[in-house]
Design a protein around this motif. Sequence first.
Motif, PDB file in Angstrom:
ATOM      1  N   THR A  71       0.818  -1.218   0.000  1.00  0.00           N
ATOM      2  CA  THR A  71       0.000   0.000   0.000  1.00  0.00           C
ATOM      3  C   THR A  71       0.849   1.264   0.000  1.00  0.00           C
ATOM      4  N   SER A  72       0.212   2.381  -0.368  1.00  0.00           N
ATOM      5  CA  SER A  72       0.866   3.692  -0.405  1.00  0.00           C
ATOM      6  C   SER A  72       2.174   3.638  -1.195  1.00  0.00           C
ATOM      7  N   GLU A  73       2.249   2.723  -2.140  1.00  0.00           N
ATOM      8  CA  GLU A  73       3.456   2.515  -2.957  1.00  0.00           C
ATOM      9  C   GLU A  73       4.674   2.159  -2.117  1.00  0.00           C
ATOM     10  N   ARG A  74       4.459   1.639  -0.880  1.00  0.00           N
ATOM     11  CA  ARG A  74       5.653   1.318  -0.096  1.00  0.00           C
ATOM     12  C   ARG A  74       5.462   0.370   1.084  1.00  0.00           C
ATOM     13  N   THR A  83      -7.914  -9.284   9.673  1.00  0.00           N
ATOM     14  CA  THR A  83      -7.479  -7.893   9.540  1.00  0.00           C
ATOM     15  C   THR A  83      -6.142  -7.841   8.803  1.00  0.00           C
ATOM     16  N   TRP A  84      -5.770  -6.606   8.387  1.00  0.00           N
ATOM     17  CA  TRP A  84      -4.461  -6.411   7.744  1.00  0.00           C
ATOM     18  C   TRP A  84      -3.423  -6.183   8.823  1.00  0.00           C
ATOM     19  N   GLU A  85      -2.317  -6.914   8.765  1.00  0.00           N
ATOM     20  CA  GLU A  85      -1.252  -6.698   9.743  1.00  0.00           C
ATOM     21  C   GLU A  85       0.066  -6.429   9.023  1.00  0.00           C
ATOM     22  N   SER A  92       7.812  -0.653   9.759  1.00  0.00           N
ATOM     23  CA  SER A  92       8.333   0.251  10.784  1.00  0.00           C
ATOM     24  C   SER A  92       9.644   0.895  10.310  1.00  0.00           C
ATOM     25  N   ARG A  93      10.476   0.139   9.582  1.00  0.00           N
ATOM     26  CA  ARG A  93      11.697   0.760   9.010  1.00  0.00           C
ATOM     27  C   ARG A  93      11.309   1.835   7.998  1.00  0.00           C
ATOM     28  N   CYS A  94      10.305   1.526   7.200  1.00  0.00           N
ATOM     29  CA  CYS A  94       9.822   2.468   6.183  1.00  0.00           C
ATOM     30  C   CYS A  94       9.350   3.765   6.838  1.00  0.00           C
ATOM     31  N   GLU A  96      10.182   4.963   9.811  1.00  0.00           N
ATOM     32  CA  GLU A  96      11.336   5.674  10.391  1.00  0.00           C
ATOM     33  C   GLU A  96      12.102   6.420   9.301  1.00  0.00           C
ATOM     34  N   GLU A  97      12.352   5.743   8.181  1.00  0.00           N
ATOM     35  CA  GLU A  97      13.121   6.388   7.102  1.00  0.00           C
ATOM     36  C   GLU A  97      12.365   7.582   6.533  1.00  0.00           C
ATOM     37  N   HIS A  98      11.041   7.494   6.505  1.00  0.00           N
ATOM     38  CA  HIS A  98      10.278   8.639   6.006  1.00  0.00           C
ATOM     39  C   HIS A  98      10.249   9.778   7.020  1.00  0.00           C
ATOM     40  N   ASP A  99      10.233   9.447   8.311  1.00  0.00           N
ATOM     41  CA  ASP A  99      10.332  10.517   9.322  1.00  0.00           C
ATOM     42  C   ASP A  99      11.645  11.271   9.129  1.00  0.00           C
ATOM     43  N   THR A 100      12.729  10.531   8.956  1.00  0.00           N
ATOM     44  CA  THR A 100      14.046  11.155   8.747  1.00  0.00           C
ATOM     45  C   THR A 100      14.044  11.987   7.470  1.00  0.00           C
TER      46      THR A 100
END
Length: 258
Positions: A71-74, A83-85, A92-94, A96-100
């Motif tokens: 999803t969201s291309e990433r 449910t979706w998990e 979570s790495r994705c 974090e890297e986007h926060d940075t």
Amino acid sequence: MSQIQLLSLDFDGTLVRHWASPPYPDELVQMLNQLRRSGVLLAINTGRTVRLVEEALQVTGFPVRPDFALTSEREVFRWNGSTWEDYGGWNSRCREEHDTLFAECESLLSEIEQYLESTTAARLHYDENRFSGIVSNTSAEMDEICRFIETKRLDFPDFAYQRNSVYLRFCHLAYHKGTALAELQRLVGLSSESTFAAGDNFNDLPMLNLSFAHFLACPSNALEDVKTVVKNQGGFVASQESGFGICEALRHFFPNLV
Ligand SMILES: [Mg+2]
């Protein structure tokens, strides 16, 4: 029988069309169900968020529940039966890297913000107060916006974006439909050799690549750029739209499918 064991399919414009009825052929549902009974895994690989994937399945009545949603291309999600998990530690790495990335690119983002507000009628999209994307009024306006971003992002090597017609989402260069698919392949123990990918728009280009999927296809409504990329890699360009074209492609790659 083909050795395809994983399908990576864009949703909007590829499986389902929103501009004509019926949105998808019954034959597509039968084919996907038959493939899944024989053990083929189904991933929807989309620009939608995971919440909007669920909404799309409900609104369109698409009756095939995918095993995975990229999803969201990433991001990489697995359906656990109710449910979706998050699947593995990728999401979570994705995040974090986007926060940075967003912290590092603050000046670039405010320059883009100012440009959009002063020069265009495009809408700015925010996720939890973070300027995260753009919706333009026309495709030509988005072409113009992309040209502006291209000139400005040179000093920010990790900064990229995914475009789907008039929608654009900022992202880290290392995250797109292709790398999300590669992570899914790693997690399920499959490779590009046994993967089929199909899409119709700019944001599909990263996965419509032989390094991520050996079997490539696009429907007749795909952008010319997408058709060229698929054709140049020996993929299948269908003569029909969206899900109707995907039926053609599945028949092409799975000759034993009834
Ligand atoms: Mg699409």
